[in-house]
Design a protein around this motif. Sequence first.
Motif, PDB file in Angstrom:
ATOM      1  N   THR A  24       0.823  -1.204   0.000  1.00  0.00           N
ATOM      2  CA  THR A  24       0.000   0.000   0.000  1.00  0.00           C
ATOM      3  C   THR A  24       0.858   1.255   0.000  1.00  0.00           C
ATOM      4  O   THR A  24       0.339   2.366  -0.046  1.00  0.00           O
ATOM      5  N   HIS A  25       2.181   1.122   0.058  1.00  0.00           N
ATOM      6  CA  HIS A  25       3.050   2.294   0.074  1.00  0.00           C
ATOM      7  C   HIS A  25       3.112   2.928  -1.313  1.00  0.00           C
ATOM      8  O   HIS A  25       3.114   2.236  -2.322  1.00  0.00           O
ATOM      9  N   ASP A  26       3.205   4.223  -1.320  1.00  0.00           N
ATOM     10  CA  ASP A  26       3.399   4.919  -2.589  1.00  0.00           C
ATOM     11  C   ASP A  26       4.825   4.695  -3.079  1.00  0.00           C
ATOM     12  O   ASP A  26       5.778   4.739  -2.304  1.00  0.00           O
ATOM     13  N   ASN A  27       4.959   4.446  -4.335  1.00  0.00           N
ATOM     14  CA  ASN A  27       6.283   4.282  -4.939  1.00  0.00           C
ATOM     15  C   ASN A  27       6.167   4.636  -6.412  1.00  0.00           C
ATOM     16  O   ASN A  27       5.708   3.846  -7.227  1.00  0.00           O
ATOM     17  N   SER A  28       6.581   5.841  -6.733  1.00  0.00           N
ATOM     18  CA  SER A  28       6.388   6.336  -8.096  1.00  0.00           C
ATOM     19  C   SER A  28       7.246   5.590  -9.097  1.00  0.00           C
ATOM     20  O   SER A  28       7.043   5.718 -10.304  1.00  0.00           O
ATOM     21  N   ARG A  29       8.215   4.829  -8.637  1.00  0.00           N
ATOM     22  CA  ARG A  29       9.053   4.075  -9.567  1.00  0.00           C
ATOM     23  C   ARG A  29       8.378   2.787 -10.037  1.00  0.00           C
ATOM     24  O   ARG A  29       8.904   2.094 -10.907  1.00  0.00           O
TER      25      ARG A  29
ATOM     26  N   GLU B  79       9.376  -0.883  -1.455  1.00  0.00           N
ATOM     27  CA  GLU B  79      10.437   0.097  -1.687  1.00  0.00           C
ATOM     28  C   GLU B  79      11.837  -0.472  -1.524  1.00  0.00           C
ATOM     29  O   GLU B  79      12.818   0.272  -1.625  1.00  0.00           O
TER      30      GLU B  79
ATOM     31  N   ASP C 246      15.083   9.262  -3.518  1.00  0.00           N
ATOM     32  CA  ASP C 246      14.108   8.295  -3.040  1.00  0.00           C
ATOM     33  C   ASP C 246      14.690   6.883  -3.135  1.00  0.00           C
ATOM     34  O   ASP C 246      15.802   6.690  -3.641  1.00  0.00           O
ATOM     35  N   PRO C 247      13.945   5.877  -2.676  1.00  0.00           N
ATOM     36  CA  PRO C 247      14.450   4.507  -2.765  1.00  0.00           C
ATOM     37  C   PRO C 247      14.562   4.046  -4.210  1.00  0.00           C
ATOM     38  O   PRO C 247      13.661   4.262  -5.006  1.00  0.00           O
ATOM     39  N   ARG C 248      15.676   3.412  -4.509  1.00  0.00           N
ATOM     40  CA  ARG C 248      15.911   2.900  -5.862  1.00  0.00           C
ATOM     41  C   ARG C 248      15.894   1.375  -5.835  1.00  0.00           C
ATOM     42  O   ARG C 248      16.139   0.766  -4.798  1.00  0.00           O
TER      43      ARG C 248
END
Lengths: 482, 358
Positions: free
Chosen positions: B182-187, B195, B297-299
Motif C-alpha cells: 500500500t506504500h506509494d512508490n512512483s518508480r 520500496e 528516493d528509494p531505488r
Amino acid sequence: MAKATLGIAVLASLATTAAAVCQVPTRIDPEQLRAAQERLQQVDPTRFQLQDGQLQQVQPDAQQFPDPGGYEARTDNGPWLGWVNFSLDRELGLLPGTRIASRLVGTAGGVRFGFSEDIAPALVACPDGGRQCAGGAPSGGYALRDGDGVLRLDFARPVFAVTVAAAPDWTQSPRAEVFQIEGWSNGDIALQQQVAVSPEYVTGENWVQLTLNGQQAQRQSATTAATGATTSTEFDYVIIRAFNANGAPINAPILIDDLRFADNYGRTPFEALGPRTGGLRDMLTETARLRPNVRDTGDVIRPAGRRDDSLFPVGQRVRMAIDYPAAEQAALRQRTRVGARLGLIARLAGERQSNRMSVPLLVPLAAFNDEDPDAGLADGVALMEREDFYHLILPTELGEAVITGTRLATPSQHGRSRIGQLEIGRGYAGARASFNLYGASYSVRLSCEGSDIDDEPCNDPEALETLLDRLFLFMPPEEDRR
Amino acid sequence: MNLPARLLVAMPSATALSMLALYGADMAGFGADAPPSPPPVEEADPVEPDTPEEPEAEDAEPDAEAEAEVEDAEPEAPPPPPEPAPLDFDHDAPGELIAETAHIQVSEGVTDETIIAPDMRFPFLTGPAYANSQLFKPLWSWEFYPSSGTIDGVQYPRPQGWEYSQENYSYPWIDNFCEIRTHDNSRCGAGIGHEGQDIRPGACWHNQVAVAAASGQLRTLSNFSVDLFGDDGMVYRYFHLDRPLLVDLEPGEWVEVEAGDPIGFVSNVNRSGTPIVRDTSIHLHFEIWEGDLNGHDPRAPYSSLVEAYRWLGAEDPANHQPFEDVGDCSYPDGGLTPTRAQVIAALDAAEAAEEDSE
C-alpha cells in the motif's frame, strides 16, 4: 469533482458566517450562537459526506469529539495538550456549564480566556474547576477588534509552546498590519513574536502563524522582535494583539483561527518548527520552468558501463549543476513573503570542516538555536554534511524527520522526468517526499515508531506537508558554490 | 549465545575478537536448537608439499662471488594469487517478480538493470542469503489469516505453508522491489509498491549478521530501522534487525562504521520493536536511497545486491550453498521464536543460577 465543489461551497459559507459574526459588537450572544450553530450544522463538511451524489448526514462528533463539550483528546502521545479554535459551534462547548467527559480531565492543560474591557467578557472560564476546552475543525474565528482589544489566554498550568494562527480581514483593513503574541511568565514577558502582514502577503492562504517556543525563550531571537530579558521557558499566559504598521491600534478584525498549547513536549511539534514559508510550491514550479538548467549536469563522477565480470551495467553517476542565482532569488522571496529577517547564507558547522557543503540547505528554522542559523543547531538536531550532500535529522512530534539534500545523482534509464514535481506519499516506515529544487535533489521523510503505521499521522502525506511548508532555503557561501 | 564459527571467517579480526568476547568462545552452534550447518565441504586430499631438491654441493669451498650475486639479486616475487571468480548462483532477472504480485494490472517491477551502488558491500556478513519475497512465499496458513493476502480488495496469491519451508531458503533470487504494497512508490508502474528488497538468511533462525554496506554514519530512527548514511552519498536502510544491535548505538547518536562492520542480527522484529509471529518472517528489508534528476528516493536495489553477492561469494563459495535443513521456526506453541536478546538473557540467567549453586 462534485465533492471538491461541495468543499469549496462549504468553505465559502463558513467564511461568510465567520465574517458576519465578527461584525457584531458583542460577540457571544446565546441566541446568535444557537442560530449560527444551526447553520453550521448544515454546512460543516465534517458532518456530511457525499454518497452517490447526495449529501448524507453523518455523526462525526461520535468519533472525533466523544464529548459534546468539543474537546478532542490526544491519543497519539502528541505534544499538544489541547487546542482552541474559536469556531462558533465549538464555543458553545466552551461556555460555563458545559463539561467534558470525566476521562478527559487532566489530559489538557486548560485555558482561561480574558478580554480587554471593551469586549464583553462573556467567555470567562474555560476551563476552571474541572472544565477544560479545546476545539475541532478550524473554522470561524475570534476577532481582535482594535488596538485595545487584546486577547489574553491564561493556562491552567505553565506551557512550553503556544502556536496561534490568524487571518487579517483585508476588506476592512487594506493596509499592512502587525500581528503579535507575547508569552508571559511570572508577570514578565518571556518571549514575544510578531509578524508584519500585508495584502501582498500571498501564499494561497490568507493567514499567518506565530509560535512561542518556550524551550528557546532564553535566547536572543534573530528573526523576531524579542523584548527584555527572559526569565522562564514556560508561559503562564499569552497576550495576542494587533496593530497597524505604524504601531497604532487597528479597527479591523483579525480572526484567530486556531491556538494550540503544550506543556510536556520533548519533541518539536510541526507547528513549532518555524513559520510557514508557503514557498515550496513556487520553487517547484520555477524549477520545472528551469528544467534545461537542471538537466545541464556537471561532472561525471562515475561513468556508465559494464565492469569486468559484472552481470549488469553500472549506472552513470553525476554531480548535478545547481542554479544558484535562481535558488538565491527564491530564498529572497521566501523571506519577503513571511517578513523574516533571515540571512540568506548558512555556513553550518559540519562534522568535516574541510568538506564545505555546496548544496542549498532546506531546513526548518527550529533546527537552529533560536531559529538563527548562526547560533548553531538546536538540541536534538543532527547534521551530516559533505561536499555534495547533507542529511539533517530533527525530532518532531511524529517521529524523527530526515531531510536529505544531494547533488549526486544516478539517473534512471527508464524513469520519466518529473522535475519540479513534488512526489509525496506513504512509505514503508513513514510519509516521505521527494523533489528537485534548482538542480539539487531532496527527500523529506518521517520515521514512524508505532506498531501499525497505516493510519498513523507519521505516515500521512498531509501531515508531512505541514513540515514541507516550513522549510527555508539557505544558500551556501559564495566560495562553496561549485 | 554464539555465532556459527563460519561467520567469523569473513569477519574483520578485531570485530571477530570483540564478538567472541561478547558471546563467548563457543560459537559453533546454538546448543540444542542449533541452526543447521551447511553441507560439509569435501576436504581435498592432503597433498605433500613440494620439497625443493637439495642442490648438489659441487664445491665445498664457498664461492664468495656467487654468494654476493645471490645477495644482490632481487628475490623473485611470488606469482599473484589468481583473481577469485565471482559466485555463480541462480537469480531471476531484475524486475521479474513472483507472478501476479506486482499489481493487478502491472506484472513487472523495475526492469532497469542498472547497478546503483557498484561498490556496495553485501549487507550480510556471509552467505547464504536469499533475496525473495517474505510476503508471497510460504509464511503462514490461510487457515489463520484468510484475508491477509487482500490488498485494495484484490486477493493476491500466497502459497500455504510456513516460514521454514525449504523454498524460502533456496535459489533463485527473486526481485521484490515494486511487489504489491500500500506504500506509494512512483518508480513502480502502479504507483505503489515495495520500496526495498527482502533478503532471507540461510536458515530460519536469527543467525545472520547484517553488516555495513558502505562506510558512513549509522543511526537508529525507530524501533525497527537503522539508517546508514554512506560517505558515498547514498542512504542504506536496514529494517527488522534484532535489538539490541551489535553496535553501541543509542537513539539520537551517530556511530561511524566501515564497510563490513557488523550492525545487528537479521530478525523478525517489526515496528513495535518486538518479534511478531506470523506478521513478518526473519529477513532483512534493505533499501538504497539515491538521487536522480527528479528527487531523492528509494531505488531498485536488486542489481546492486546481485553484484555484491557475487563478489562476496567469490571469497568463499562454500558459504553460499543452501543448508540441508533450514531449521524449524514453526512456533509450535504459538510463542515467539527467541531473539538474540532473549537467548542472552536466558544464558545469563543460567549462568547466574550456576554461580549460585557453586
